[in-house]
Design a protein around this motif. Sequence first.
Motif, mmCIF file in Angstrom:
data_model
loop_
_atom_site.group_PDB
_atom_site.id
_atom_site.type_symbol
_atom_site.label_atom_id
_atom_site.label_comp_id
_atom_site.label_asym_id
_atom_site.label_seq_id
_atom_site.Cartn_x
_atom_site.Cartn_y
_atom_site.Cartn_z
ATOM 1 N N CYS A 1 2.101 8.374 -5.395
ATOM 2 C CA CYS A 1 1.540 7.101 -4.962
ATOM 3 C C CYS A 1 0.585 6.481 -6.321
ATOM 4 C CB CYS A 1 0.509 7.314 -3.768
ATOM 5 S SG CYS A 1 1.310 6.947 -2.321
ATOM 6 N N MET A 2 -0.121 7.770 -6.769
ATOM 7 C CA MET A 2 -0.849 7.477 -8.306
ATOM 8 C C MET A 2 -0.133 6.559 -9.282
ATOM 9 S SD MET A 2 -3.988 7.717 -7.497
ATOM 10 C CE MET A 2 -3.700 7.287 -5.769
ATOM 11 N N ARG A 3 1.215 7.306 -9.331
ATOM 12 C CA ARG A 3 2.086 6.646 -10.339
ATOM 13 C C ARG A 3 2.514 5.370 -10.038
ATOM 14 N NH1 ARG A 3 4.853 12.329 -10.378
ATOM 15 N NH2 ARG A 3 3.935 13.260 -12.137
ATOM 16 N N MET A 4 2.848 5.109 -8.739
ATOM 17 C CA MET A 4 3.197 3.716 -8.324
ATOM 18 C C MET A 4 2.257 2.936 -8.480
ATOM 19 S SD MET A 4 5.772 4.419 -5.011
ATOM 20 C CE MET A 4 6.469 2.599 -5.083
ATOM 21 N N LEU A 5 0.764 3.227 -8.347
ATOM 22 C CA LEU A 5 -0.415 2.374 -8.437
ATOM 23 C C LEU A 5 -0.260 2.081 -9.885
ATOM 24 C CD1 LEU A 5 -2.674 0.944 -7.005
ATOM 25 C CD2 LEU A 5 -3.999 3.103 -7.690
ATOM 26 N N VAL A 6 -0.308 2.830 -10.765
ATOM 27 C CA VAL A 6 -0.584 2.483 -12.189
ATOM 28 C C VAL A 6 0.599 1.861 -12.565
ATOM 29 C CG1 VAL A 6 -0.715 3.523 -14.447
ATOM 30 C CG2 VAL A 6 -1.908 4.546 -12.556
ATOM 31 N N ALA A 7 2.049 1.844 -12.306
ATOM 32 C CA ALA A 7 2.981 1.303 -12.834
ATOM 33 C C ALA A 7 3.122 -0.237 -12.118
ATOM 34 C CB ALA A 7 4.060 1.955 -12.175
ATOM 35 N N GLY A 8 2.195 -0.607 -11.222
ATOM 36 C CA GLY A 8 2.282 -1.924 -10.838
ATOM 37 C C GLY A 8 3.234 -2.141 -9.398
ATOM 38 N N ARG A 9 3.884 -0.979 -8.990
ATOM 39 C CA ARG A 9 4.864 -1.118 -7.859
ATOM 40 C C ARG A 9 4.105 -1.280 -6.522
ATOM 41 N NH1 ARG A 9 8.861 3.643 -8.416
ATOM 42 N NH2 ARG A 9 9.965 2.614 -6.855
ATOM 43 N N VAL A 10 2.705 -0.916 -6.467
ATOM 44 C CA VAL A 10 1.889 -1.352 -5.330
ATOM 45 C C VAL A 10 0.624 -1.993 -5.701
ATOM 46 C CG1 VAL A 10 3.201 0.366 -3.764
ATOM 47 C CG2 VAL A 10 1.109 0.951 -4.934
ATOM 48 N N ARG A 11 -0.130 -2.565 -4.804
ATOM 49 C CA ARG A 11 -1.425 -2.941 -5.421
ATOM 50 C C ARG A 11 -2.527 -1.809 -4.866
ATOM 51 N NH1 ARG A 11 -2.700 -8.098 -6.129
ATOM 52 N NH2 ARG A 11 -4.535 -7.152 -7.227
ATOM 53 N N GLN B 1 -0.024 1.811 10.143
ATOM 54 C CA GLN B 1 1.034 0.859 11.066
ATOM 55 C C GLN B 1 0.478 0.641 12.196
ATOM 56 O OE1 GLN B 1 4.019 4.289 11.434
ATOM 57 N NE2 GLN B 1 5.142 3.436 9.607
ATOM 58 N N ALA B 2 -0.260 1.337 12.823
ATOM 59 C CA ALA B 2 -0.885 0.894 14.134
ATOM 60 C C ALA B 2 -1.857 -0.291 13.849
ATOM 61 C CB ALA B 2 -1.563 2.101 14.878
ATOM 62 N N VAL C 1 0.788 -1.109 0.047
ATOM 63 C CA VAL C 1 0.055 -0.008 0.063
ATOM 64 C C VAL C 1 0.971 1.167 0.076
ATOM 65 C CG1 VAL C 1 -1.895 1.194 1.353
ATOM 66 C CG2 VAL C 1 -1.898 -1.236 1.254
ATOM 67 N N CYS C 2 0.679 2.041 -0.958
ATOM 68 C CA CYS C 2 1.469 3.324 -0.904
ATOM 69 C C CYS C 2 0.930 4.662 -0.117
ATOM 70 C CB CYS C 2 1.327 3.952 -2.354
ATOM 71 S SG CYS C 2 2.533 5.533 -2.579
ATOM 72 N N VAL C 3 1.450 5.285 0.730
ATOM 73 C CA VAL C 3 0.977 6.317 1.611
ATOM 74 C C VAL C 3 2.087 7.525 1.455
ATOM 75 C CG1 VAL C 3 -0.115 4.680 3.270
ATOM 76 C CG2 VAL C 3 2.040 5.390 3.756
ATOM 77 N N VAL C 4 1.488 8.340 1.968
ATOM 78 C CA VAL C 4 2.420 9.829 1.975
ATOM 79 C C VAL C 4 3.278 9.725 3.268
ATOM 80 C CG1 VAL C 4 2.479 12.325 2.223
ATOM 81 C CG2 VAL C 4 0.838 11.116 0.618
ATOM 82 N N LYS C 5 4.480 9.808 3.310
ATOM 83 C CA LYS C 5 5.504 9.934 4.415
ATOM 84 C C LYS C 5 5.116 10.677 5.423
ATOM 85 C CE LYS C 5 10.331 9.574 5.554
ATOM 86 N NZ LYS C 5 11.662 9.931 4.784
ATOM 87 N N GLY C 6 4.921 10.168 6.680
ATOM 88 C CA GLY C 6 4.675 11.118 7.535
ATOM 89 C C GLY C 6 3.203 11.421 7.913
ATOM 90 N N SER C 7 2.300 11.046 7.125
ATOM 91 C CA SER C 7 0.786 11.815 7.171
ATOM 92 C C SER C 7 0.421 10.568 8.304
ATOM 93 C CB SER C 7 0.241 11.178 5.909
ATOM 94 O OG SER C 7 0.317 9.669 5.689
ATOM 95 N N THR D 1 4.354 1.671 1.630
ATOM 96 C CA THR D 1 5.263 2.230 0.778
ATOM 97 C C THR D 1 5.366 3.806 1.022
ATOM 98 O OG1 THR D 1 5.640 0.413 -0.804
ATOM 99 C CG2 THR D 1 6.339 2.426 -1.536
ATOM 100 N N PRO D 2 6.150 4.203 1.870
ATOM 101 C CA PRO D 2 5.853 5.766 1.905
ATOM 102 C C PRO D 2 6.649 6.417 0.744
ATOM 103 C CG PRO D 2 7.220 4.924 3.707
ATOM 104 C CD PRO D 2 6.848 3.635 2.780
ATOM 105 N N VAL D 3 5.990 7.485 0.202
ATOM 106 C CA VAL D 3 6.334 8.706 -0.725
ATOM 107 C C VAL D 3 6.062 9.850 -0.265
ATOM 108 C CG1 VAL D 3 6.558 6.673 -2.577
ATOM 109 C CG2 VAL D 3 4.500 8.303 -2.154
ATOM 110 N N SER D 4 6.634 10.913 -1.002
ATOM 111 C CA SER D 4 6.557 12.252 -0.817
ATOM 112 C C SER D 4 5.074 12.857 -1.158
ATOM 113 C CB SER D 4 7.671 13.074 -1.196
ATOM 114 O OG SER D 4 7.679 13.233 -2.613
ATOM 115 N N SER D 5 4.409 12.329 -1.941
ATOM 116 C CA SER D 5 3.135 12.936 -2.278
ATOM 117 C C SER D 5 1.971 12.079 -2.817
ATOM 118 C CB SER D 5 3.722 14.047 -3.537
ATOM 119 O OG SER D 5 3.753 13.160 -4.599
ATOM 120 N N TYR D 6 0.670 12.501 -2.902
ATOM 121 C CA TYR D 6 -0.179 11.537 -3.278
ATOM 122 C C TYR D 6 -0.006 11.332 -4.897
ATOM 123 C CZ TYR D 6 -2.500 12.166 1.080
ATOM 124 O OH TYR D 6 -2.696 12.267 2.318
ATOM 125 N N THR D 7 0.337 12.205 -5.479
ATOM 126 C CA THR D 7 0.648 11.932 -6.977
ATOM 127 C C THR D 7 1.698 10.881 -7.224
ATOM 128 O OG1 THR D 7 0.468 14.532 -7.412
ATOM 129 C CG2 THR D 7 1.496 12.928 -9.157
#
Length: 257
Positions: free
Chosen positions: A153-163, A137-138, A124-130, A145-151
């Motif tokens: 996350c969308m790229r990772m989702l479409v690329a198949g790097r996360v489900r 996590q709790a 699962v892609c999430v924004v780091k620190g959010s 998979t934490p990244v710096s932006s929601y944008t």
Amino acid sequence: MTAAQAQPGWAAYTHSTGEQAEVRDGELRGRPHAGKRAYYLELLRALLQELGLPPQVEDVPLARGLMLLQNQDRVALVNVNRSPERETQLHWVGPVSLEHFYLYDNPGRPVALSRLEDARQLPVCVVKGSSVEALLQARGFARLTPVSSYTGCMRMLVAGRVRLAVAAESNLAQHLSEAQLDENAARSTGALVLRIEGYVALSRNTPQAEVARWQAALHRLTQNGRLQALWSQYALAASPPEQGARSRPLPGDATAR
């Protein structure tokens, strides 16, 4: 030292503006009719002006903004989700927004979920620190998979790097556009992650009298119609005057709920 920190008094920040902001005459400004991130930026600028402070705002990654709030005095950051783990760490002015965060999948690789916990073992892609990252996590989500932006996350989702990827329902179209993806590139699974209010967050050492001063200034901007005007000018898509866009409520407006 950043431009925002060089200003006397408070250092003011926003995050995740993407294409909704631009620099005009040396200042970061929201782009008219670009979306809610543009509105949050202009809201903070208006609030600073109401307080007699320079309306200088800088865009930083959310994780950095939260770090600045924790480690420096006289820092303001918009828009921050108010969550139990942050409650006593910061001071809160608002609310200024109301968001519903869902899990999204790639329609080409659909994920069948009957409840949020069904995704616990999936990437699962999430924004780091959010606050969303902290919540998952709790709840035992082991493959975040934490990244710096929601944008991102969308790229990772479409690329198949996360489900799956987490995003606010109201901002999904903007995230996909900024990622240069098709509007149907992500699909809601219906699994609600979080319903949360957003605030202007102030440094943890801010005196209560100063917090009250900020809250009073926000109240004045609400009462005199300034925030509604900014919402119509920056958050709403351009529309013919007869459609009455000005009558639509602000997100998180207590009088509208």
